[in-house]
Design a protein around this motif. Structure first.
Motif, mmCIF file in Angstrom:
data_model
loop_
_atom_site.group_PDB
_atom_site.id
_atom_site.type_symbol
_atom_site.label_atom_id
_atom_site.label_comp_id
_atom_site.label_asym_id
_atom_site.label_seq_id
_atom_site.Cartn_x
_atom_site.Cartn_y
_atom_site.Cartn_z
ATOM 1 N N GLN A 347 -34.428 5.542 22.067
ATOM 2 C CA GLN A 347 -35.101 4.341 22.574
ATOM 3 C C GLN A 347 -35.748 4.580 23.937
ATOM 4 O O GLN A 347 -36.196 3.642 24.589
ATOM 5 C CB GLN A 347 -34.107 3.174 22.673
ATOM 6 C CG GLN A 347 -33.647 2.612 21.330
ATOM 7 C CD GLN A 347 -32.677 3.529 20.618
ATOM 8 O OE1 GLN A 347 -31.738 4.054 21.238
ATOM 9 N NE2 GLN A 347 -32.893 3.747 19.330
ATOM 10 N N LYS A 348 -35.783 5.848 24.359
ATOM 11 C CA LYS A 348 -36.394 6.269 25.628
ATOM 12 C C LYS A 348 -35.668 5.689 26.841
ATOM 13 O O LYS A 348 -36.248 5.507 27.895
ATOM 14 C CB LYS A 348 -37.877 5.891 25.675
ATOM 15 C CG LYS A 348 -38.723 6.600 24.628
ATOM 16 C CD LYS A 348 -40.192 6.268 24.734
ATOM 17 C CE LYS A 348 -40.806 6.893 25.952
ATOM 18 N NZ LYS A 348 -42.273 6.731 25.970
ATOM 19 N N LYS A 349 -34.361 5.413 26.685
ATOM 20 C CA LYS A 349 -33.552 4.979 27.822
ATOM 21 C C LYS A 349 -32.792 6.170 28.385
ATOM 22 O O LYS A 349 -32.347 7.059 27.644
ATOM 23 C CB LYS A 349 -32.574 3.870 27.408
ATOM 24 C CG LYS A 349 -33.252 2.534 27.151
ATOM 25 C CD LYS A 349 -32.228 1.417 27.041
ATOM 26 C CE LYS A 349 -32.903 0.055 26.993
ATOM 27 N NZ LYS A 349 -31.926 -1.048 27.010
ATOM 28 N N PHE A 350 -32.624 6.174 29.717
ATOM 29 C CA PHE A 350 -32.020 7.305 30.415
ATOM 30 C C PHE A 350 -30.558 7.024 30.781
ATOM 31 O O PHE A 350 -30.199 5.911 31.153
ATOM 32 C CB PHE A 350 -32.766 7.602 31.721
ATOM 33 C CG PHE A 350 -34.178 8.072 31.530
ATOM 34 C CD1 PHE A 350 -34.440 9.278 30.889
ATOM 35 C CD2 PHE A 350 -35.249 7.325 31.975
ATOM 36 C CE1 PHE A 350 -35.736 9.725 30.707
ATOM 37 C CE2 PHE A 350 -36.545 7.754 31.811
ATOM 38 C CZ PHE A 350 -36.792 8.957 31.164
ATOM 39 N N PHE A 351 -29.743 8.082 30.659
ATOM 40 C CA PHE A 351 -28.390 8.075 31.205
ATOM 41 C C PHE A 351 -28.313 9.218 32.207
ATOM 42 O O PHE A 351 -28.630 10.367 31.886
ATOM 43 C CB PHE A 351 -27.339 8.263 30.111
ATOM 44 C CG PHE A 351 -25.944 8.401 30.644
ATOM 45 C CD1 PHE A 351 -25.182 7.286 30.939
ATOM 46 C CD2 PHE A 351 -25.393 9.659 30.883
ATOM 47 C CE1 PHE A 351 -23.895 7.414 31.447
ATOM 48 C CE2 PHE A 351 -24.110 9.794 31.392
ATOM 49 C CZ PHE A 351 -23.363 8.657 31.665
ATOM 50 N N VAL A 352 -27.908 8.927 33.430
ATOM 51 C CA VAL A 352 -27.870 9.920 34.505
ATOM 52 C C VAL A 352 -26.425 10.284 34.802
ATOM 53 O O VAL A 352 -25.561 9.407 34.934
ATOM 54 C CB VAL A 352 -28.548 9.375 35.782
ATOM 55 C CG1 VAL A 352 -28.567 10.456 36.876
ATOM 56 C CG2 VAL A 352 -29.964 8.897 35.484
ATOM 57 N N GLY A 353 -26.134 11.576 34.902
ATOM 58 C CA GLY A 353 -24.766 11.988 35.187
ATOM 59 C C GLY A 353 -24.712 13.407 35.700
ATOM 60 O O GLY A 353 -25.728 14.021 36.039
ATOM 61 N N HIS A 354 -23.491 13.977 35.747
ATOM 62 C CA HIS A 354 -23.313 15.364 36.178
ATOM 63 C C HIS A 354 -23.839 16.301 35.099
ATOM 64 O O HIS A 354 -23.717 16.021 33.906
ATOM 65 C CB HIS A 354 -21.838 15.664 36.452
ATOM 66 C CG HIS A 354 -21.294 14.964 37.650
ATOM 67 N ND1 HIS A 354 -21.741 15.220 38.922
ATOM 68 C CD2 HIS A 354 -20.334 14.012 37.776
ATOM 69 C CE1 HIS A 354 -21.087 14.467 39.783
ATOM 70 N NE2 HIS A 354 -20.228 13.724 39.113
#
Length: 413
Positions: A347-354
């Motif tokens: 869905q072109k959504k971002f998850f930001v993490g290590h």
């Protein structure tokens, strides 16, 4: 199900029920009877020289104790859920204690290792038990758990049918030593080890020493080629140099790749500037936007304390992993850098993490001839060609060829 908050609550229950601190209870009932005298939070009273430092891409982050403890002891958010210091020898003693009935009765161990919550593991289906993960492997039953904080990483493998134990510590998660841990079970299963380039020639110190030095890219950025223990390595933690030395696979154009860099830079820039609510429709949230904001407020606050003012975001590269397009970005601050991983769903959504891709603090050159070397990325299983000659350093990364001119001679140690 697995829950850090659940373990924190259990620690509070133990303190309330026993009338003593969580650490005192564990020390008296578990560690001392098992002969573990170098495990705990405060009780072992370690000398500072006994505590190993932690490292990330920008260097030393200080000792683990200073990262987790205040003057009063271990922080409450860590109590029960992690943060216990130990040694390889003490953890082996814990393995021996679990193999016997010295600490826990057979009935207690049966409860401890009963599979409860299913989840997908690296080599198949697994279950969480009480504080362990359990799964079936070609070597029989594996009981395992790991722990880490972005800098340090520990893993504990117990193949109980083979009486085989593997205990792993690292204080620099960015190194490729973690790939060694991943490879050992494969070797034990009879699978081939990951392929990587081998040295094709042996170069003498007299041949290597003139090659060390500082090389300048066309942009003005510099590469520091050092000779350490007769091995040439490039120390590079800036976005441009890390991108040049990391050969990502070529991406096919898709809906996910449209304006990828500008979209990622916008999201990370808003997070860095405490404007996360403006981009919440682009974020793949696990909780509420308020929880996400609070997490990144804390994270960037700690980065600013260490590195100073935030400057900019630069994308290093991207790759496909299952149903995600995963990108890696360097966040540049006034006095240092850090790396984040940005996972984009369908869905072109971002998850930001290590980052799960471990970019090292240095890149080792593997000699193929007197002038040609390879830099190998163990995670991507790709190589970058380096040629050192009278012109300087020629970096060949896929179709891209860049010349860095030598500016001075280097040092060796």
């Amino acid at each position: 199900s697995y829950s850090n908050a659940g373990y924190q609550l259990l620690a509070a229950i133990i303190e309330n029920a026993s009338g003593t601190s969580f650490e005192n209870y564990l020390n008296k009932n578990l560690w001392t009877p098992a002969g573990m005298f170098f495990t705990g939070n405060q009780l072992p009273k370690w000398d500072k020289k006994d505590l190993v430092g932690s490292y990330d891409i920008s260097g030393n982050t200080d000792t683990e104790k200073q990262n987790l403890w205040g003057e009063w002891g271990v922080s409450l958010w860590n109590l029960g859920a992690g943060g216990i210091l130990s040694t390889l020898n003490d953890l082996y003693k814990w393995h021996e204690a679990l193999n016997s009935n010295k600490i826990l009765s057979p009935e207690s161990k049966e409860k401890l290792f009963t599979p409860y919550a299913p989840f997908k593991a690296g080599i198949g289906k697994a279950h969480y038990t009480y504080g362990w993960a359990i799964q079936q492997t070609p070597l029989g039953t594996l009981i395992e758990h790991n722990g880490g904080n972005g800098y340090n990483y520990t893993d504990f493998y117990r193949y109980i049918d083979k009486d085989l134990v593997m205990i792993y510590f690292t204080n620099e998660r960015q190194t490729y030593s973690l790939r060694t841990l991943d490879s050992i079970p494969s070797a034990l299963y009879g699978k081939p080890l990951p392929a990587f380039p081998k040295p094709q020639v042996t170069l003498t110190l007299a041949e290597l020493k003139p090659l060390a030095g500082v090389y300048e890219l066309p942009s003005g950025k510099k590469l520091n080629l050092q000779l350490i223990n007769n091995v040439l390595s490039i120390h590079a933690i800036e976005s441009e140099t890390s991108r040049l030395l990391t050969n990502f696979p070529e991406l096919q154009a898709s809906n996910l790749t449209n304006n990828l860099e500008s979209r990622i830079e916008n999201v990370l820039d808003k997070i860095a500037k405490d404007s996360i609510k403006q981009i919440q429709k682009y974020i793949d949230l696990e909780g509420t936007i308020e929880q996400e904001k609070a997490y990144w407020d804390r994270t960037f606050s700690s980065w600013r304390q260490r590195f100073g003012t935030f400057k900019e975001v630069k994308i290093i590269g991207s790759r496909y992993l299952k149903n995600f397009l995963v990108s890696y970005a360097i966040l540049e601050f006034e006095k240092g850098t850090t790396i984040v991983e940005i996972r984009q769903n369908e869905q072109k959504k971002f998850f930001v993490g290590h980052p799960s891709l471990l970019l090292p603090r240095y890149y080792r050159l593997i000699p193929q001839s007197k002038t040609e070397f390879l830099i190998h990325n163990h995670s991507l299983q790709t190589s970058t060609k380096i040629i050192l000659n009278d012109e300087g350093m020629i970096i060949q990364n896929g179709k891209e060829i860049v010349l860095a001119k030598k500016t001075n001679s280097g040092t060796s140690r």
